[in-house]
Design a protein around this motif. Structure first.
Motif, mmCIF file in Angstrom:
data_model
loop_
_atom_site.group_PDB
_atom_site.id
_atom_site.type_symbol
_atom_site.label_atom_id
_atom_site.label_comp_id
_atom_site.label_asym_id
_atom_site.label_seq_id
_atom_site.Cartn_x
_atom_site.Cartn_y
_atom_site.Cartn_z
ATOM 1 N N LYS A 194 0.805 -1.224 0.000
ATOM 2 C CA LYS A 194 0.000 0.000 0.000
ATOM 3 C C LYS A 194 0.835 1.269 0.000
ATOM 4 C CE LYS A 194 -4.328 -1.698 1.944
ATOM 5 N NZ LYS A 194 -5.324 -1.548 3.025
ATOM 6 N N GLN A 195 2.123 1.126 -0.009
ATOM 7 C CA GLN A 195 3.004 2.287 -0.196
ATOM 8 C C GLN A 195 3.438 2.402 -1.654
ATOM 9 O OE1 GLN A 195 3.537 0.089 2.668
ATOM 10 N NE2 GLN A 195 2.120 1.582 3.534
ATOM 11 N N GLY A 196 2.933 1.497 -2.479
ATOM 12 C CA GLY A 196 3.280 1.518 -3.895
ATOM 13 C C GLY A 196 4.610 0.862 -4.201
ATOM 14 N N GLN A 197 5.152 0.134 -3.239
ATOM 15 C CA GLN A 197 6.449 -0.509 -3.410
ATOM 16 C C GLN A 197 6.280 -1.954 -3.860
ATOM 17 O OE1 GLN A 197 7.439 -0.003 0.677
ATOM 18 N NE2 GLN A 197 8.528 1.930 0.360
ATOM 19 N N LEU A 198 7.243 -2.421 -4.653
ATOM 20 C CA LEU A 198 7.236 -3.817 -5.073
ATOM 21 C C LEU A 198 7.675 -4.661 -3.881
ATOM 22 C CD1 LEU A 198 6.824 -5.805 -7.420
ATOM 23 C CD2 LEU A 198 9.247 -5.536 -7.960
ATOM 24 N N ALA A 199 6.719 -5.327 -3.249
ATOM 25 C CA ALA A 199 6.985 -6.074 -2.014
ATOM 26 C C ALA A 199 7.396 -7.516 -2.294
ATOM 27 C CB ALA A 199 5.747 -6.047 -1.116
ATOM 28 N N ILE A 200 6.879 -8.100 -3.382
ATOM 29 C CA ILE A 200 7.245 -9.457 -3.794
ATOM 30 C C ILE A 200 7.635 -9.391 -5.259
ATOM 31 C CG2 ILE A 200 6.459 -11.829 -4.081
ATOM 32 C CD1 ILE A 200 4.506 -11.376 -1.795
ATOM 33 N N SER A 201 8.838 -9.801 -5.572
ATOM 34 C CA SER A 201 9.418 -9.596 -6.897
ATOM 35 C C SER A 201 8.599 -10.247 -8.005
ATOM 36 C CB SER A 201 10.850 -10.128 -6.935
ATOM 37 O OG SER A 201 10.861 -11.520 -6.676
ATOM 38 N N LYS A 202 8.734 -9.726 -9.194
ATOM 39 C CA LYS A 202 7.989 -10.214 -10.357
ATOM 40 C C LYS A 202 8.713 -11.415 -10.968
ATOM 41 C CE LYS A 202 10.121 -7.125 -13.707
ATOM 42 N NZ LYS A 202 9.959 -6.631 -15.066
ATOM 43 N N ARG A 203 8.255 -12.577 -10.593
ATOM 44 C CA ARG A 203 8.857 -13.813 -11.093
ATOM 45 C C ARG A 203 7.815 -14.845 -11.483
ATOM 46 N NH1 ARG A 203 10.640 -17.389 -5.915
ATOM 47 N NH2 ARG A 203 10.704 -18.928 -7.587
ATOM 48 N N TRP A 204 6.542 -14.485 -11.336
ATOM 49 C CA TRP A 204 5.475 -15.446 -11.548
ATOM 50 C C TRP A 204 4.792 -15.207 -12.896
ATOM 51 C CZ3 TRP A 204 6.707 -18.235 -7.553
ATOM 52 C CH2 TRP A 204 7.151 -17.610 -6.380
ATOM 53 N N ASP A 205 4.288 -16.269 -13.485
ATOM 54 C CA ASP A 205 3.545 -16.159 -14.755
ATOM 55 C C ASP A 205 2.057 -15.927 -14.526
ATOM 56 O OD1 ASP A 205 5.655 -16.637 -16.807
ATOM 57 O OD2 ASP A 205 5.897 -18.472 -15.646
ATOM 58 N N ASP A 206 1.609 -16.112 -13.307
ATOM 59 C CA ASP A 206 0.267 -15.739 -12.905
ATOM 60 C C ASP A 206 0.268 -15.624 -11.386
ATOM 61 O OD1 ASP A 206 -2.378 -15.037 -13.118
ATOM 62 O OD2 ASP A 206 -3.131 -17.100 -13.296
ATOM 63 N N ALA A 207 -0.615 -14.795 -10.855
ATOM 64 C CA ALA A 207 -0.645 -14.590 -9.406
ATOM 65 C C ALA A 207 -2.053 -14.216 -8.980
ATOM 66 C CB ALA A 207 0.346 -13.503 -8.998
ATOM 67 N N LYS A 208 -2.523 -14.794 -7.886
ATOM 68 C CA LYS A 208 -3.837 -14.517 -7.331
ATOM 69 C C LYS A 208 -3.701 -13.640 -6.084
ATOM 70 C CE LYS A 208 -5.564 -17.316 -10.406
ATOM 71 N NZ LYS A 208 -6.243 -16.767 -11.616
ATOM 72 N N SER A 209 -4.834 -13.135 -5.620
ATOM 73 C CA SER A 209 -4.844 -12.280 -4.434
ATOM 74 C C SER A 209 -4.584 -13.088 -3.168
ATOM 75 C CB SER A 209 -6.187 -11.557 -4.313
ATOM 76 O OG SER A 209 -6.405 -10.702 -5.420
ATOM 77 N N PHE A 210 -4.078 -12.405 -2.154
ATOM 78 C CA PHE A 210 -3.828 -13.063 -0.873
ATOM 79 C C PHE A 210 -5.137 -13.335 -0.138
ATOM 80 C CE2 PHE A 210 0.596 -11.917 -1.359
ATOM 81 C CZ PHE A 210 1.243 -12.933 -0.675
ATOM 82 N N LYS A 211 -5.163 -14.477 0.532
ATOM 83 C CA LYS A 211 -6.285 -14.856 1.374
ATOM 84 C C LYS A 211 -5.752 -15.700 2.518
ATOM 85 C CE LYS A 211 -10.864 -17.021 1.248
ATOM 86 N NZ LYS A 211 -11.866 -17.737 0.407
#
Length: 254
Positions: A194-211
């Motif tokens: 929520k600070q606009g920072q990349l918190a988890i690096s972009k390495r995935w070909d698809d990604a779902k929301s956290f639950k």
């Protein structure tokens, strides 16, 4: 005193009548709502109706949209180009105020506008439903024929800008548990906080929301096969995992 008690009982009975779960019914190609006892609460006059969310449902007549509450009152008149579902007490809308000029904003549950934006004609804006206390705004600028630039921003419930997403981001999912899954121009996915920072690096070909503290991600792997004649074919293998908020793989879902 007796009169006040009788009035209170009547009001309670009316409230109980209308607060029951409503079900859709159809009549002459139109849609309305009845309660569980079969009493018509909303007459069948709409072409489309959505499910109730926080006591509010989206309705449509033709290509115009509005919202009703659970006693059938149109809290938002059916005249808008788009209406979102009620989420965290706010309802997104889009309304043409002039030729090609649109107002985008949010109503509260009483049907009062909380705040809105009115971009210039060359910019197409879309407001999305609130999630996790924030909402994503999408703006597309028309640069030339068939040439567009799309950007995303994050706002709070007062309509204040929290941050602009990185220009390299091409797709944004709603925030959930403090993170938003985002797709970059190379089609890799990561997570923004929520600070606009990349918190988890972009390495995935698809990604779902956290639950519940974890999210499902996917890695695509090219697999080349050779036959007896040294001819080859290519196919993709898809591997699914659960990760935690540090981006660590915690579960193999294959």
């Amino acid at each position: 005193m007796i009169f006040k008690l009788m009035l209170a009982v009547c009001l309670l009975n009316i409230q109980s009548l209308y607060s029951q779960n409503l079900v859709k019914y159809y009549l002459n190609g139109k849609i309305g709502f009845k309660n569980q006892s079969g009493v018509i609460i909303v007459p069948a006059k709409y072409d489309q109706v959505g499910d109730f969310s926080e006591g509010i449902a989206k309705v449509a007549i033709g290509d115009k949209y509005g919202s009703i509450n659970q006693i059938g009152k149109e809290i938002i008149p059916v005249k808008y180009e788009s209406i979102g579902k009620c989420s965290e007490g706010l309802i997104s809308y889009r309304y043409e105020v002039g030729s090609g000029i649109y107002q985008n904003g949010y109503f509260n549950k009483k049907g009062t506008v909380e705040f809105y934006y009115q971009p210039e004609k060359s910019i197409v804006m879309f407001t999305n439903d609130f999630s996790d206390g924030v909402a994503i705004i999408q703006m597309t600028a028309v640069i030339a024929e068939y040439l567009y630039i799309t950007a995303y921003s994050c706002i709070n419930k007062q309509g204040e800008l929290l941050f602009d997403f990185d220009e390299d981001i091409r797709s944004v999912e709603p925030f959930s548990e403090g993170y938003s899954a985002v797709r970059f121009s190379d089609n890799k996915w990561g997570y923004i906080n929520k600070q606009g920072q990349l918190a988890i690096s972009k390495r995935w070909d698809d990604a779902k929301s956290f639950k519940n503290g974890k999210a499902e991600v996917m890695i695509k792997e090219k697999n080349t096969k050779y036959d007896d004649y040294d001819e080859y074919s290519e196919e993709y293998l898809y591997w699914y995992y659960s990760i935690n908020k540090n981006g660590d793989i915690i579960e193999n879902l294959n």
